[in-house]
Design an enzyme around this catalytic site. Structure first.
Site, PDB file in Angstrom:
ATOM      1  N   PRO A 132       0.938  -0.954   0.034  1.00 33.88           N
ATOM      2  CA  PRO A 132      -0.055  -0.171   0.108  1.00 33.88           C
ATOM      3  C   PRO A 132       0.747   1.236   0.013  1.00 33.88           C
ATOM      4  CG  PRO A 132      -0.403  -1.069   2.138  1.00 33.88           C
ATOM      5  CD  PRO A 132       0.607  -1.949   1.055  1.00 33.88           C
ATOM      6  N   GLU A 133       0.497   2.202  -1.001  1.00 32.81           N
ATOM      7  CA  GLU A 133       1.277   3.371  -1.024  1.00 32.81           C
ATOM      8  C   GLU A 133       0.374   4.364  -0.683  1.00 32.81           C
ATOM      9  OE1 GLU A 133       3.544   3.510  -4.522  1.00 32.81           O
ATOM     10  OE2 GLU A 133       3.749   1.497  -4.600  1.00 32.81           O
ATOM     11  N   LYS A 154       3.648   6.193   4.271  1.00 26.47           N
ATOM     12  CA  LYS A 154       3.048   4.931   4.104  1.00 26.47           C
ATOM     13  C   LYS A 154       2.705   4.285   5.666  1.00 26.47           C
ATOM     14  CE  LYS A 154       6.200   3.657   0.916  1.00 26.47           C
ATOM     15  NZ  LYS A 154       7.057   2.888   0.097  1.00 26.47           N
ATOM     16  N   ARG A 204      10.417  -5.886  -6.987  1.00 31.24           N
ATOM     17  CA  ARG A 204      11.155  -4.591  -7.325  1.00 31.24           C
ATOM     18  C   ARG A 204      11.344  -4.386  -8.946  1.00 31.24           C
ATOM     19  NH1 ARG A 204      11.831  -0.523  -4.387  1.00 31.24           N
ATOM     20  NH2 ARG A 204      10.008  -1.534  -3.410  1.00 31.24           N
TER      21      ARG A 204
END
Ligand code: ZN
Length: 278
Positions: free
Chosen positions: A2-3, A62, A261
């Protein structure tokens, strides 16, 4: 995972559904719960939280910060969900999702649950925010800085621009997914060095950061509704869209990296590979 956009909408829902509620019961479900919960008060997590009332919920980067009203000192429940943590609002009778590690039951019978597939996140209980790991030293929120501040803050960072965008010391709340989206919107190659960006490109990046995140909050709000355990991302332009046509030019979306990533970008809209020898 979650951002800023997801956590901002979770905060809005909790503002309506959790603020003002008194916590009647806390259940930590081992083994994952014991890994997730970090009691920095050393006064006992359940005992300290029970009987408190949620006075406010604030998002910072965050993190989600619950201020708990006690009779004596300020108390904070601070969630850093990392890649896999999520919250769920439920009735006490609702079936538990797998990997439900912590349950708060309110006096109205509703529950706030913490679910985490890999128990990577942390739920801190603390009398002060500065002692929460990774909380201190966060840069400003993306919506709180001017273009001039953005330029000034960018200067000390010399690495690849995607890496800089995800540094919480630079600005808070941007992770791997939204960095890809912002750079696509700004038409910047993710591996450009910050030092290679000219003034016009930095201005484009600043604008793209703000519009991309603001539009994402609107979309997440519609798709998430009250189901804060969801993580709506289908609407993203390029992140996790490897091989699909770029929404702007139709070029298949490129992929670099693996697992959590990965970087997605459009070779046509975000040129620059030759600079790096790709
Ligand atoms: Zn494109």
């Amino acid at each position: 995972m979650p951002e800023l956009p997801e956590l901002e909408v979770v905060r809005e829902v909790l503002q309506r559904r959790a603020v003002g509620q008194t916590i009647a019961k806390v259940e930590i479900r081992p083994p994952g719960g014991l890994i997730v919960v970090r009691d920095l008060t050393h006064a006992g997590f359940e005992a300290t939280v029970m009987g408190t009332t949620i006075a406010s919920v604030v998002r910072r980067g965050k993190f989600l910060v619950f201020s708990l009203q006690t009779k004596t000192e300020p108390l904070f429940l601070v969630l850093n969900p990392k890649l896999t943590g999520r919250l769920q609002l439920a009735a006490a009778t609702d079936k538990r999702m797998p990997r439900t590690h912590v349950e708060f039951t309110f006096t109205n019978g509703r529950q706030l649950r913490y679910v985490d597939q890999k128990h990577m996140g942390q739920l801190y209980l603390s009398y002060d925010l500065e002692s929460v790991p990774d909380y201190a030293g966060m840069g400003p929120e993306p919506f709180d800085i001017s273009l001039e501040e953005f330029r000034t803050r960018l200067k000390p960072f010399r690495g690849e621009i995607k890496g800089v965008l995800t540094r919480k010391e630079f600005v808070a709340g941007i992770g791997n997914a939204y960095a890809d989206e912002i750079l696509w919107a700004a038409r910047l190659y993710p591996y450009r060095k910050r030092t290679q960006l000219n003034a016009e490109e930095v201005a484009r990046l600043y604008e793209a950061m703000r519009t991309t995140l603001a539009e994402a909050v609107e979309k997440v709000r519609v798709e998430m509704g009250e189901q804060i355990e969801l993580k709506p991302r289908d609407f993203l332009a390029i992140h996790m869209k490897t091989g699909q046509p770029c929404p702007r030019c139709g070029t298949p979306i490129s992929l670099v990296g693996a697992n959590q990533r990965i970087t997605n970008f459009c070779r046509t809209c975000q040129p620059g590979g030759l600079i790096r020898g790709m």
